[in-house]
Scaffold this active site. Structure first.
Site, PDB file in Angstrom:
ATOM      1  N   GLY A 299       0.828  -1.201   0.000  1.00 18.55           N
ATOM      2  CA  GLY A 299       0.000   0.000   0.000  1.00 18.55           C
ATOM      3  C   GLY A 299       0.863   1.251   0.000  1.00 18.55           C
ATOM      4  O   GLY A 299       1.904   1.293  -0.633  1.00 18.55           O
ATOM      5  N   LEU A 300       0.414   2.252   0.733  1.00 15.72           N
ATOM      6  CA  LEU A 300       1.102   3.534   0.807  1.00 15.72           C
ATOM      7  C   LEU A 300       1.309   4.131  -0.575  1.00 15.72           C
ATOM      8  O   LEU A 300       2.382   4.621  -0.904  1.00 15.72           O
ATOM      9  CB  LEU A 300       2.449   3.400   1.526  1.00 15.72           C
ATOM     10  CG  LEU A 300       2.362   3.113   3.023  1.00 15.72           C
ATOM     11  CD1 LEU A 300       3.745   3.035   3.622  1.00 15.72           C
ATOM     12  CD2 LEU A 300       1.554   4.190   3.720  1.00 15.72           C
ATOM     13  N   CYS A 301       0.292   4.039  -1.400  1.00 19.90           N
ATOM     14  CA  CYS A 301       0.420   4.681  -2.696  1.00 19.90           C
ATOM     15  C   CYS A 301      -0.898   5.369  -3.055  1.00 19.90           C
ATOM     16  O   CYS A 301      -1.360   5.313  -4.181  1.00 19.90           O
ATOM     17  CB  CYS A 301       0.844   3.696  -3.764  1.00 19.90           C
ATOM     18  SG  CYS A 301      -0.063   2.162  -3.738  1.00 19.90           S
ATOM     19  N   GLY A 302      -1.487   5.998  -2.074  1.00 18.90           N
ATOM     20  CA  GLY A 302      -2.674   6.800  -2.341  1.00 18.90           C
ATOM     21  C   GLY A 302      -3.833   5.961  -2.825  1.00 18.90           C
ATOM     22  O   GLY A 302      -4.066   4.858  -2.344  1.00 18.90           O
TER      23      GLY A 302
ATOM     24  N   TYR B 158      -4.182   4.552  -5.680  1.00 20.14           N
ATOM     25  CA  TYR B 158      -3.808   3.755  -6.844  1.00 20.14           C
ATOM     26  C   TYR B 158      -4.574   2.438  -6.956  1.00 20.14           C
ATOM     27  O   TYR B 158      -5.231   2.158  -7.951  1.00 20.14           O
ATOM     28  CB  TYR B 158      -2.301   3.498  -6.819  1.00 20.14           C
ATOM     29  CG  TYR B 158      -1.815   2.484  -7.808  1.00 20.14           C
ATOM     30  CD1 TYR B 158      -1.726   2.801  -9.161  1.00 20.14           C
ATOM     31  CD2 TYR B 158      -1.458   1.209  -7.415  1.00 20.14           C
ATOM     32  CE1 TYR B 158      -1.283   1.877 -10.073  1.00 20.14           C
ATOM     33  CE2 TYR B 158      -1.023   0.270  -8.322  1.00 20.14           C
ATOM     34  CZ  TYR B 158      -0.940   0.611  -9.645  1.00 20.14           C
ATOM     35  OH  TYR B 158      -0.509  -0.323 -10.543  1.00 20.14           O
TER      36      TYR B 158
END
Lengths: 135, 306
Positions: free
Chosen positions: B86-89, B91
Site C-alpha cells: 500500500g502507501l500509494c494513495g 492507486y
C-alpha cells in the site's frame, strides 16, 4: 547514395539496432534472404539464427536468439525479435553453460520430465549466441 | 514543564516519520524513472507488431484466426494489475474499483480473475471470485517472462473454450500526479480496432513530423512467406503478450508515481505538523516561564510585605 536502407531491430524490451545499412541477410523459415534497398514488401517469420548486416563492405552479425519476424518495406526493414543481441552484448560464459545444459538434457531425451523441443530450441539459441559472439 | 515534554516527544516522533516518508518518496522517484524508461523502450515493439498485423488484415480481408473468433464460453476473465504494498494513495482503489465494475452483476462462476499484485488478489479472494492465476512480488523484476507466461496461459484457455473474453485492467500512466484506470479487451482480438489504432498512431506520428514512408506504402502489396495465415498465427500470440507487457509497465509506472505523490504529501503534512507542534511547544514553554516569574514575584511580595 540512395542505396542504403534503414534497419531496425526491435525486441519487446528495447531497440537493439537502428541505423542505415547496405544489406541485410536473414534466415527466414523458408530460407535465406538477402535484402537490399527497394526490396519488395514482405513479412516472414525468422528462425533462431544469425542476422548479418552489411555495412561499408563488412558483415556484422546480430544474434536473433529468440526468433521473430522480418518486415520489409522499401526503405525500412524491421526485425521484431523476441530477443536479440549484438555480439558485444553476449555473455559467452552463460551461453556456453546454456549449451552444455541443453546438450545434457537432449542426451537424456525420452526420459520423463525432459521437454525435447524446448531443449533443442535452447541449444539452438545458445549456439546462435556463441557463433555471433565469436565471429 | 510537563506539557512541554509531551509536545517535544511528539515533535520527535513526527520528525522520524517524516524521514521515512521522505526516503520512500525518493525511492519511488528513482524506481519511477526506471519504469518510465522501460515503458519507453517497449513502445517501438508494441507499435511495430500492431502495424504489421494491421497490414496483414488489410490485405487479406477474409483472413481468420481462432484468437479473433468469438467462442461460446460465457466466462469473462479479467487480469487486474495492482501493487503488492500500500502507501500509494488511491492507486489500488481506483483500478480495483474499475475491475469490480467490469464484472458487476455477473454470476461468480462466470468470472475468472488473474491477480497481479497482492492487493488485487486479496480483494477478489475476499469476495469469493475464482482466481485462476496470481503473480506476486513483480515490483522490481523485468516482467517480460511473466507477460509471456500470462499471454500463453490465457490464450490456451481461450482456445480450448474455457474462457470467452479476456480483459486487462490497469492504470495508464499519464504523469506523476495522474494515472487513469483502463479496461482493455484483449481476446477475442478485434481486427478492426487494431487497424484503427494503427491509423491513429500513423496520424499522431505525422503530426510530430516524423514522417517515414508509411503513407505511400498503403497501396503496396505485401508478400507473406509462407501464407498470411501462418504469419498471423505467429504474430498474434506475440501481440497478446506485448499488450500484457505494456499494461504491466504502465501499471508499474503509475504505482511508483502514486506512491511518490502520496509520500510527498505525507512529508509535507509532517512538516506542517512539526511547525504547529513547535508553536504549541513555544507557547507552553513561555506559559511555564511566565508562571514561574509570577510565582517568584508573588512570593517575594508576600515576604516583603510580611
Amino acid at each position: 547514395m540512395g542505396t542504403a536502407v534503414r534497419l531496425k531491430i526491435v525486441t519487446p524490451e528495447r531497440v537493439v539496432y537502428d541505423d542505415s545499412v547496405d544489406m541485410v541477410v536473414a534466415r527466414g523459415v523458408e530460407g535465406e534472404l538477402g535484402i537490399l534497398y527497394d526490396h519488395m514488401p514482405m513479412v516472414t517469420p525468422l528462425q533462431v539464427s544469425i542476422l548479418k548486416i552489411k555495412k561499408n563492405n563488412v558483415f556484422y552479425p546480430v544474434a536473433i536468439s529468440g526468433g521473430g519476424f522480418l518486415e520489409v518495406q522499401p526503405q525500412l526493414i524491421t526485425v521484431l525479435a523476441d530477443t536479440a543481441e549484438l555480439p558485444d552484448e553476449i555473455d559467452l560464459e552463460r551461453a556456453y553453460a546454456a549449451k552444455k545444459r541443453a546438450e545434457e538434457r537432449l542426451a537424456r531425451k525420452g526420459e520423463e520430465g525432459i521437454d525435447e523441443k524446448r531443449a533443442s530450441i535452447a541449444l539452438q539459441r545458445a549456439l546462435t549466441r556463441i557463433r555471433a559472439a565469436e565471429k | 514543564m510537563r506539557g512541554t515534554r509531551e509536545i517535544k516527544r511528539r515533535i520527535r516522533s513526527v520528525q522520524s516519520t517524516q524521514k521515512i516518508t521522505r526516503a520512500m518518496e525518493m525511492v519511488a522517484a528513482a524506481k519511477l524513472r526506471r519504469a518510465e524508461e522501460k515503458a519507453q523502450a517497449a513502445r517501438p515493439y508494441a507499435q511495430s507488431i500492431k502495424s504489421s498485423i494491421a497490414r496483414i488484415l488489410q490485405e487479406s480481408k477474409d483472413i481468420k484466426h481462432p484468437l479473433m473468433e468469438k467462442n461460446d464460453s460465457p466466462v469473462k476473465c479479467i487480469v487486474v494489475f495492482s501493487s503488492d504494498r500500500g502507501l500509494c494513495g488511491s492507486y489500488n482503489t481506483n483500478v480495483i474499483r474499475k475491475a469490480a465494475q467490469e464484472v458487476e452483476n455477473m454470476p461468480l462462476d462466470q468470472v475468472a480473475v488473474v491477480a497481479v499484485g497482492r492487493k488485487a488478489r486479496e480483494y477478489f479472494r475476499r469476495r469469493d471470485y475464482n482466481i485462476i492465476g496470481e503473480y506476486l512480488d513483480m515490483e522490481d523484476r523485468p516482467g517480460l517472462p511473466e507477460a509471456q507466461e500470462i499471454g500463453a496461459y490465457l490464450s490456451r484457455l481461450y482456445l480450448d473454450g474455457s474462457i470467452g473474453e479476456v480483459w486487462v485492467l490497469y492504470s495508464e500512466f499519464v504523469n506523476v500526479m495522474v494515472n487513469r484506470p483502463r479496461a482493455v479487451q484483449l481476446l477475442p482480438m478485434d481486427g478492426e480496432k487494431i487497424q484503427r489504432d494503427v491509423e491513429e498512431m500513423a496520424e499522431a506520428e505525422e503530426e510530430m513530423e516524423e514522417k517515414d514512408e508509411r503513407v505511400q506504402e498503403q497501396e503496396i502489396l505485401y508478400r507473406f512467406e509462407p501464407e498470411p495465415e501462418f504469419v498471423l498465427d505467429a504474430l498474434l500470440p506475440r501481440l497478446v503478450y506485448s499488450q500484457f507487457y505494456t499494461a504491466l509497465l504502465e501499471a508499474k509506472a503509475s504505482e511508483f508515481g502514486s506512491r511518490m505523490t502520496a509520500m510527498k504529501t505525507a512529508t509535507e503534512n509532517a512538516k506542517e505538523m512539526i511547525w504547529k507542534l513547535t508553536l504549541a511547544y513555544n507557547k507552553a514553554r513561555q506559559a511555564a516561564i511566565t508562571q514561574e516569574i509570577l510565582e517568584i514575584v508573588n512570593t517575594s511580595e508576600a515576604l516583603s510585605s510580611g
